[in-house]
Structure formats: C-alpha cells, structure tokens
Motif scaffolding. Sequence first.
Motif, mmCIF file in Angstrom:
data_model
loop_
_atom_site.group_PDB
_atom_site.id
_atom_site.type_symbol
_atom_site.label_atom_id
_atom_site.label_comp_id
_atom_site.label_asym_id
_atom_site.label_seq_id
_atom_site.Cartn_x
_atom_site.Cartn_y
_atom_site.Cartn_z
ATOM 1 N N ARG A 1 0.806 -1.221 0.000
ATOM 2 C CA ARG A 1 0.000 0.000 0.000
ATOM 3 C C ARG A 1 0.840 1.273 0.000
ATOM 4 O O ARG A 1 0.323 2.353 -0.206
ATOM 5 C CB ARG A 1 -0.987 -0.002 1.163
ATOM 6 C CG ARG A 1 -0.360 -0.097 2.530
ATOM 7 C CD ARG A 1 -1.442 -0.306 3.582
ATOM 8 N NE ARG A 1 -0.884 -0.391 4.921
ATOM 9 C CZ ARG A 1 -0.347 -1.477 5.443
ATOM 10 N NH1 ARG A 1 -0.283 -2.586 4.734
ATOM 11 N NH2 ARG A 1 0.134 -1.473 6.672
ATOM 12 N N LEU B 1 3.445 1.509 -2.070
ATOM 13 C CA LEU B 1 4.198 1.486 -3.333
ATOM 14 C C LEU B 1 3.594 2.379 -4.400
ATOM 15 O O LEU B 1 4.185 2.580 -5.442
ATOM 16 C CB LEU B 1 4.258 0.056 -3.885
ATOM 17 C CG LEU B 1 4.915 -0.984 -2.987
ATOM 18 C CD1 LEU B 1 4.811 -2.357 -3.633
ATOM 19 C CD2 LEU B 1 6.365 -0.649 -2.722
ATOM 20 N N LYS B 2 2.390 2.874 -4.157
ATOM 21 C CA LYS B 2 1.706 3.643 -5.201
ATOM 22 C C LYS B 2 2.142 5.089 -5.147
ATOM 23 O O LYS B 2 1.397 5.971 -4.754
ATOM 24 C CB LYS B 2 0.198 3.514 -5.049
ATOM 25 C CG LYS B 2 -0.278 2.105 -5.369
ATOM 26 C CD LYS B 2 -1.775 2.017 -5.352
ATOM 27 C CE LYS B 2 -2.231 0.585 -5.590
ATOM 28 N NZ LYS B 2 -3.676 0.463 -5.503
ATOM 29 N N THR B 3 3.381 5.307 -5.525
ATOM 30 C CA THR B 3 3.953 6.642 -5.450
ATOM 31 C C THR B 3 4.886 6.837 -6.628
ATOM 32 O O THR B 3 5.477 5.872 -7.120
ATOM 33 C CB THR B 3 4.721 6.811 -4.117
ATOM 34 O OG1 THR B 3 5.441 8.035 -4.158
ATOM 35 C CG2 THR B 3 5.697 5.672 -3.868
ATOM 36 N N ILE B 4 5.010 8.088 -7.072
ATOM 37 C CA ILE B 4 5.950 8.344 -8.165
ATOM 38 C C ILE B 4 7.214 9.042 -7.664
ATOM 39 O O ILE B 4 8.043 9.469 -8.444
ATOM 40 C CB ILE B 4 5.281 9.124 -9.317
ATOM 41 C CG1 ILE B 4 4.762 10.489 -8.848
ATOM 42 C CG2 ILE B 4 4.131 8.321 -9.929
ATOM 43 C CD1 ILE B 4 4.336 11.392 -9.995
ATOM 44 N N THR B 5 7.353 9.147 -6.339
ATOM 45 C CA THR B 5 8.583 9.737 -5.786
ATOM 46 C C THR B 5 9.283 8.700 -4.905
ATOM 47 O O THR B 5 8.763 7.612 -4.682
ATOM 48 C CB THR B 5 8.291 10.984 -4.919
ATOM 49 O OG1 THR B 5 7.729 10.546 -3.679
ATOM 50 C CG2 THR B 5 7.325 11.928 -5.607
ATOM 51 N N ARG B 6 10.457 9.079 -4.398
ATOM 52 C CA ARG B 6 11.186 8.177 -3.500
ATOM 53 C C ARG B 6 10.933 8.547 -2.036
ATOM 54 O O ARG B 6 11.475 7.918 -1.140
ATOM 55 C CB ARG B 6 12.693 8.298 -3.753
ATOM 56 C CG ARG B 6 13.119 7.868 -5.135
ATOM 57 C CD ARG B 6 14.619 8.112 -5.333
ATOM 58 N NE ARG B 6 15.001 7.712 -6.677
ATOM 59 C CZ ARG B 6 16.050 6.943 -6.962
ATOM 60 N NH1 ARG B 6 16.847 6.502 -6.018
ATOM 61 N NH2 ARG B 6 16.329 6.607 -8.210
ATOM 62 N N TYR C 1 4.932 0.700 -11.799
ATOM 63 C CA TYR C 1 5.229 0.973 -10.400
ATOM 64 C C TYR C 1 6.716 0.993 -10.030
ATOM 65 O O TYR C 1 7.085 1.628 -9.047
ATOM 66 C CB TYR C 1 4.388 0.070 -9.488
ATOM 67 C CG TYR C 1 5.100 -1.026 -8.735
ATOM 68 C CD1 TYR C 1 5.702 -0.774 -7.499
ATOM 69 C CD2 TYR C 1 5.136 -2.315 -9.220
ATOM 70 C CE1 TYR C 1 6.327 -1.788 -6.803
ATOM 71 C CE2 TYR C 1 5.753 -3.333 -8.517
ATOM 72 C CZ TYR C 1 6.353 -3.064 -7.312
ATOM 73 O OH TYR C 1 6.963 -4.065 -6.629
ATOM 74 N N PRO D 1 8.651 4.946 -12.288
ATOM 75 C CA PRO D 1 8.485 6.406 -12.225
ATOM 76 C C PRO D 1 9.730 7.159 -11.744
ATOM 77 O O PRO D 1 10.138 8.157 -12.343
ATOM 78 C CB PRO D 1 7.333 6.601 -11.222
ATOM 79 C CG PRO D 1 6.615 5.310 -11.188
ATOM 80 C CD PRO D 1 7.618 4.245 -11.503
ATOM 81 N N GLN D 2 10.363 6.648 -10.681
ATOM 82 C CA GLN D 2 11.512 7.343 -10.112
ATOM 83 C C GLN D 2 12.736 7.216 -11.016
ATOM 84 O O GLN D 2 13.670 8.007 -10.908
ATOM 85 C CB GLN D 2 11.812 6.791 -8.707
ATOM 86 C CG GLN D 2 10.673 6.964 -7.702
ATOM 87 C CD GLN D 2 9.643 5.839 -7.749
ATOM 88 O OE1 GLN D 2 9.651 4.988 -8.647
ATOM 89 N NE2 GLN D 2 8.738 5.818 -6.779
ATOM 90 N N SER E 1 12.124 10.044 -13.527
ATOM 91 C CA SER E 1 12.355 11.362 -12.920
ATOM 92 C C SER E 1 13.839 11.556 -12.611
ATOM 93 O O SER E 1 14.360 12.665 -12.723
ATOM 94 C CB SER E 1 11.464 11.596 -11.705
ATOM 95 O OG SER E 1 11.567 10.544 -10.795
ATOM 96 N N ALA F 1 -4.368 6.914 -6.794
ATOM 97 C CA ALA F 1 -2.916 6.686 -6.818
ATOM 98 C C ALA F 1 -2.537 5.756 -7.968
ATOM 99 O O ALA F 1 -1.522 5.960 -8.645
ATOM 100 C CB ALA F 1 -2.461 6.102 -5.483
ATOM 101 N N LEU G 1 -0.190 6.435 -11.363
ATOM 102 C CA LEU G 1 0.925 5.596 -11.829
ATOM 103 C C LEU G 1 0.757 5.275 -13.312
ATOM 104 O O LEU G 1 1.720 5.282 -14.078
ATOM 105 C CB LEU G 1 1.003 4.291 -11.016
ATOM 106 C CG LEU G 1 1.569 4.397 -9.601
ATOM 107 C CD1 LEU G 1 1.436 3.064 -8.865
ATOM 108 C CD2 LEU G 1 3.027 4.825 -9.606
ATOM 109 N N ASN H 1 1.144 8.489 -15.456
ATOM 110 C CA ASN H 1 2.548 8.897 -15.412
ATOM 111 C C ASN H 1 3.395 8.059 -16.367
ATOM 112 O O ASN H 1 4.287 8.577 -17.051
ATOM 113 C CB ASN H 1 3.044 8.743 -13.964
ATOM 114 C CG ASN H 1 4.459 9.235 -13.760
ATOM 115 O OD1 ASN H 1 4.749 10.394 -13.971
ATOM 116 N ND2 ASN H 1 5.351 8.334 -13.370
ATOM 117 N N MET I 1 -1.938 -5.409 -5.521
ATOM 118 C CA MET I 1 -1.776 -3.945 -5.556
ATOM 119 C C MET I 1 -3.039 -3.286 -6.095
ATOM 120 O O MET I 1 -3.221 -2.089 -5.960
ATOM 121 C CB MET I 1 -0.603 -3.542 -6.457
ATOM 122 C CG MET I 1 0.719 -3.503 -5.719
ATOM 123 S SD MET I 1 2.059 -2.899 -6.761
ATOM 124 C CE MET I 1 1.925 -1.126 -6.512
#
Lengths: 201, 464
Positions: free
Chosen positions: A26, A28-33, B36, B39-40, B43, B77, B81, B84, B407
């Motif tokens: 839950r 993991l749904k992110t686009i940043t670190r 998943y 993305p990083q 960026s 969210a 993803l 993005n 997920m």
Amino acid sequence: MATIISGKAAAFAQPNVDTDVIMPKRFLKTITREGLADGTFADLRFTESGEKRPEFVLNSADWRDASILVVGDNFGCGSSREHAVWGLRQLGVDAIIGTDFGGIFYDNARKNGLALLIVSKAVRNKLLAFAGDLETLQFNIDIAAKTIKAATQIFEFEMGQTCQTALIEGKDETFDTLKLAHKIRAFESANPNATRLIVNK
Amino acid sequence: MTARTLYDKLVDAHKVCDLPGGDLLVYVDFHIMNEYTSPQAFSGLEAKGLKVWRPGAHLSVVDHVNGTRRREGPDEASKLLISNLTKNCDKHDIALYGLGDPRQGIEHVVVPEQGLVAPGMLIACGDSHTTTYGAYGALGFGIGTSEVEHVLASQTLRYQRLKSMRVIVDGGTAPGVTAKDIIMQVIKTVGAGAANGYAVEFAGSTITAQDMAGRMTICNMAVELGARAALIAADALTEAACRNKAHSGSHRFSVSDWTSDADASFDREVVINGADISPLVSWGTSPDQTLPIGSNLPSEVDMATPAAKQALTRSLGYMGLHEGQPLKGLQIDMAFIGSCTNSRIEDLRAAAKILAGRKIADGVTALIVPGSTATRIRAEAEGLDKIFSTAGFEWRPESGCSMCLAMNDDVAMDGERVASSTNRNFEGRQGRGARTHLMSPAMVAAAAIAGHITDVRDFAEKEG
C-alpha cells in the motif's frame, strides 16, 4: 559518504524477511522516492489501527534509534521494489548485518548508501546476542577496513570492491558509466544482434 | 577453449568491458518497464538531464496496479501511476502496451507472446520474475529502480558474475504433477535463498519434457530460490516458440549456440528424481515451506534448531494452523488463478479440465485473471471462459498481476485462506493478514470445487 558507521544495533533474527514485509504494497503507489519511513516494516511495527506493536524491536525505547540491524538469513528476498531500501534509509538504517541477502535488494542497497555486511552464521549469531544486550548494543563499522567492532571484539565482514567503493565514494553510477559511452557504441557496432530489435509501437 | 556453461556464454556475449573491482559492464538487448518500478527512474533521468540511449529497446506495460473488472486503476494513486507511465513513454518515444491495447497483459506473459524474447538475449526488467526468460535460453533478471534508470541512460548494467548451479531433474513424473510442482519441489529441496548469488541452470529429462509454458513456470519461480538468473538450454521447442510472432524477424540465433558445453562444470549440482515429486502445496509463509498433498504439517519436535522452531511457530501462527495438522481438508475462502507464474493458455486449459461439468463449493470466491489480453481472447475462442463461469469462477475481462501481489482491488481479507496459482506466500502478500497456499492451477481448481485443499488426482481419476 562516511567510511565509519557507528550506532546502536538491533537484533531482528526472523529468517526470509522479504521486501513485501519491509515495504507493504500500500506504500508502493507513489511516483517519488520520499515519504516511505512510515511504510517500512509497517505491518510489524503497527497494528491495523495504527498502534505500535510493543514486540517489534524498533518500537522499544532502547532500540528505537538503532541505525544498524542484525538480521536472519535471506533478508530482502522477493520483489525488486527499491522502495524497501529507500524506506529503510528514511527510517534511519545505515547498515544491515546478515549471512546472505536477496540479490536485487543487495544491488539496490549500495546505490542508496545502505551498507549490507555479510558474515558467517556463527558471527551473525554472536552479533545478534550483542545487539540484544543493552551492555553491548553499540557497534562500530569500518567500511574501508571491513570490520565490525562490538563488545570490544573485532569481526571481519565480506563486501565486494564495487560495493565498498560505492559506499565510500557515493558516486553516481550512471554518470560513471556514461564516461564509457564510446565502449558501449563500439559494442553496438560489433554486435548487430544487440541492436536489431526495435519494439513495435 | 575451456568448456563454458550457458550462463557464461550469455554473460560473455554481452560484455562491453571490464570495470574496476572485477565487475563487468553488460549490454541489455531488451528492457521492460511497468508502472510501479519505473516512475523514479524516469524522474531521475530527467533530473540529471539525461536521454534514453536507445528508445526502441524498451517496452512498457501496465500490469501491476490496474483493476481486472474495469479498464482503469482502482484508485487515484493507481490512476496516477498509469497516466505517469503514459506520459513518460510519450516523452521518451518508448513503446507502451497500456490498458485497452490488445497486446497488454502481465509483462512476462506479453513478452513471449509478442516474440520479444529469443535465445541468447540479455533482458532486464524492474521485476524479480524476469528470470522467466531463461526458459528461452535468454539471460533475464530483475533490477531495482536505480538500475532501470541506468539502463534507460546507457543500455547497460554494472554486473557481477554469479556462481553457477545446475539442478538436474530426471525421469518421468506421476500423473497430476505439473511444472509448478517441479519447481516447488526444487525450492523445497534446495531452500529459499539457497541460490542467492547463483545462476541456476535446469537440466534433465523431466525439464526438457516440459512445454514452453512449463519451462517458464520453472524459471519464473527460480527467483524464490534466490537465483538471480534461471536458464534452460535452447532446443527445437524453443526455436518453434520463437516463430510466427510479431517480433520474430528481429532475432537471429542458432539454438545450438545457447546450451552448456557437455563438459562444463558447475559450482554446485543438485539432482532430483522426477518420480519423487507429488502435487505440492505451501503451508507457511516462505516458498520452501511446502509439502506433498496428503502430508501432515511439521511439528516442533521435527525442527533441528531453536531458530527453526521459532520460524515454524511464527509461520503456523500467521497461517492460523497448528503443528501436525493434515494439509488436506483445510477450508478455503478464495481461489485465485493468475500471475506471471501460471496464467498462460496452457494453465487455463489445465484448470478448465478439472472444472468442466463441476461447480465450486458454496462460500468460495474464485477468480481467474488471464495473463494477457491475447490469452483471454484465445481462451474465450476455445470456450474456456464458459467452463470457468459455469463452474462459478469470476472470469475477469482485464489482465494484470491482480491478486498475486494485490496492488489492485483484488485482495484477500485478514485471515482469509486462499488457494493460489501464484509464486509468493509471504505474509501480507495477497492482503494484510491473508493466508496464501501456493499450488498448481489444477490444484486450485480442485480446491475451489471441494471448498478445501485437496488432491487434484482424485478428480482426474473420476474423469477416466
């Protein structure tokens, strides 16, 4: 990047701690670190209602500021998610001592300044005992000398040169590799098979 | 010239140059991304002002977070993803098989379907189950997000050569024993993590007798041994599987180049007798905690060390089981067929064979998520969807990883017991507190019908 890591060590002996446990899905749904500290070991640290589980070592008053973990076999197995390493760093973990680690987790660690130290089972078990004892929980790790000092004893650990250099110098590997761009181009010219595939859109 | 293993040949063929410290720079022929773990990486690339080295060498798919009932992310969210990834692929001119694309599906199902894997290739992907491609005599391995960025920028990876292990499985197997049971037997024998630092080559008559789907199941789950690479020598079957696919024209290879030399030596060798394998079911929270159906769970007295005792107690506690209990007869709440391990057309046919003319038990929720959109369409053309639906399975119209890692919104509830054709029985994997039992697709079908974990061979006999 420092070559010395010193701090409190916490014992976390459970074997086969996988990256799903280190960083549940839950988070993991992110686009940043960023913002992953609370997710780290979330199901071990917190109940579903968000209360701290007293039995988890990093929740105890004596170990909540530990920066070194002594862990069970095969730590970091499973999924490739680098979020597990990002989260451990954000939680304040600088080094993990174990007998063996999941391969992808191992490679992810050095790119984020997380030192993974490999020792024998006998040494690990000794260090587990030291980490679990208030008298001996202070460890001192020398990355350059590849030694761990605990309870006045010195133990050696294994670490490949690439990993050691990465931790000490903290250089960006992508930029380093791109200095070899001419060699990559030479490889492509010499190996037409390598570049024949163009994925259909 | 000294004899080389298939693994050595693959690494040597992709070596760009040596690096200080003994590592190699290796060339990545083909790279796959999902929504998943990338993305990083994109960026990071942009923050450093770098470009994609060779955009045509990458494929992106949406598979991990998408819903399987509707063609979208189940929450904001997830939607982010997905959008993005679309944005990043557009910007960097990278192929994307996204939702609604007839080529979409789980990355490791899509790649062979589209003919993107061939013997001799080096394939990387930000997903641990990339070992799947070893089934084609290709070197596939999972990487982290920093490495995804590295591949995007340079088409290479910094690589440490692995030790080599050969697992030989020989002889015929009993009826009802599948590729899933073979790899579960290997993991049970060798141990989870026992292949950390190794590339594992599977050999022997039991392995070569498997079809490509079976070989993929075996190489896929080899990562649960800790193997960073899994390989099976290329042969005539591999060659045939590479023909008549969308990208077949992009490959030039000779299968005879992609086998280990007869006198190549391995750092470790394991031999398993095919005849000793039964349908297996996992009972604990590590993929090596498995037993043949018909066994009783281990007891504390069988454990050699206090640590092993502790691990057993913890696993049994999480799974809601007690020592010595029979595996057969455990009531299930859910049945799931899907994942990159077991969602190919061959897996669906095997499960449908058990389900035909039968109904699942009351109180069991059963899902089937085909591995790709193309697999779903093919299965529907064969009438498999009707068999699943009539039996009481929910035939999901959209493909993805779904409840393998939960997920998306296909999740088991706290304490629910799941018969699952997936690859990992980790704590919380299929939902917080969910209790996963790994088994073959046919065994999942049998469990769904019985309402409890059972032996698929009892069903097969009735058919005869």
